[in-house]
Scaffold this active site. Sequence first.
Site, PDB file in Angstrom:
ATOM      1  N   PRO A   2       0.778  -1.218   0.000  1.00 34.55           N
ATOM      2  CG  PRO A   2      -0.026  -1.071   2.147  1.00 34.55           C
ATOM      3  CD  PRO A   2       1.122  -1.583   1.369  1.00 34.55           C
ATOM      4  CD  GLU A   3       3.922   3.066  -3.709  1.00 35.02           C
ATOM      5  OE1 GLU A   3       3.994   4.224  -4.117  1.00 35.02           O
ATOM      6  OE2 GLU A   3       4.502   2.119  -4.271  1.00 35.02           O
ATOM      7  CG  HIS A 107      -0.731 -14.355   7.585  1.00 34.17           C
ATOM      8  ND1 HIS A 107       0.345 -14.658   8.402  1.00 34.17           N
ATOM      9  CD2 HIS A 107      -0.547 -15.082   6.460  1.00 34.17           C
ATOM     10  CE1 HIS A 107       1.140 -15.521   7.777  1.00 34.17           C
ATOM     11  NE2 HIS A 107       0.615 -15.793   6.604  1.00 34.17           N
ATOM     12  NE  ARG A 126       7.576  -8.675   3.738  1.00 32.04           N
ATOM     13  CZ  ARG A 126       8.287  -7.904   2.929  1.00 32.04           C
ATOM     14  NH1 ARG A 126       7.768  -7.478   1.811  1.00 32.04           N
ATOM     15  NH2 ARG A 126       9.495  -7.553   3.252  1.00 32.04           N
TER      16      ARG A 126
END
Length: 295
Positions: A2-3, A107, A126
């Site tokens: 995500p930007e 996750h 992550r």
Amino acid sequence: MPELPEVETVCRGLAPLLQKQTITNVILNRSSLRKPFPADMQTKLIGSSIREVRRRSKYLLVTLSNSYTMIIHLGMSGRILTSAMAQNPSATSQNAFHHPTSNNPKHNHVIFELGNKTRVIYNDPRRFGLIDVIPSETLSTCSLLNNLGPEPLGNTFNETYLSHALARSERPIKLALLDQRLVAGLGNIYVCESLYHARISPLEISSQVSAQKIPLLVHTIRDVLTRAIDAGGSSLRDFHHSDGSLGYFQYNFQVYAQEGKACQTTDCKEKIIRITQSGRSSFYCPICQALQIAQ
DNA sequence: AGACGTACCTGACCGC
DNA sequence: TGCGGTCAGGTACGTC
């Protein structure tokens, strides 16, 4: 993932679903992401209602009725998924959280349950993301936000600002634009794309970017971000919207991840190349984005 | 102060 | 099929 455009997409998808809802439960499946959750996170959240969901840089800011604000960052691989809560609690298996696309329910680190029987799931393989809850009045001075530069789509990010900021920096322009203190919300993809459209080499030293190029660079940054938001962000590897749909700006990439492909500029058939700067890949056309000769 | 390298994680992919 | 190496959209911290 995500930007800025991806976070904006998530924000726009989430806001109507979350606004005015009461947080009825918060399930923590671990004690930390990039940093530990605040010790009393559940106490601060449960029972409050959501006033507003907005974005600053790559952060989601959730304003609560109890004068706290929840800060969410998606890191590199974070996503937010939503699902309806099962009527029968015993039917609430992990399968109910298993998104049809590709995420793994192992996750699912944090689950928020809302008064409208919606589950909002923070999933992040992550675990580079973070969630914090702080008093709203300390938002502007908190360490996560207080060093951020201007929003690239806002009025304070303009030619005057950028020319002053770049004049003070001897770093390559690629690294300067990735610095969140200079401008907030750009990441590797959109810096590469913006530099291509502005025809500036990622290797160009910031202070040596020609004055004529600055207004163009401001324009291309805004234009690339705006078009990416309109496309619902870029779905690389694992970015999905919270409803599972995909962004499609990746089909508009001119240089990012296009190594070896022909440059799309009219009459330029040069191959896009990849170099490494400070450990990150930069993609560019060596002809269209040739280094300017130093004066 | 500014710039740089590295650490934090898991998963996907490639070549052997 | 499996293994090891490499790479990935971000940020923070230590060091020079």
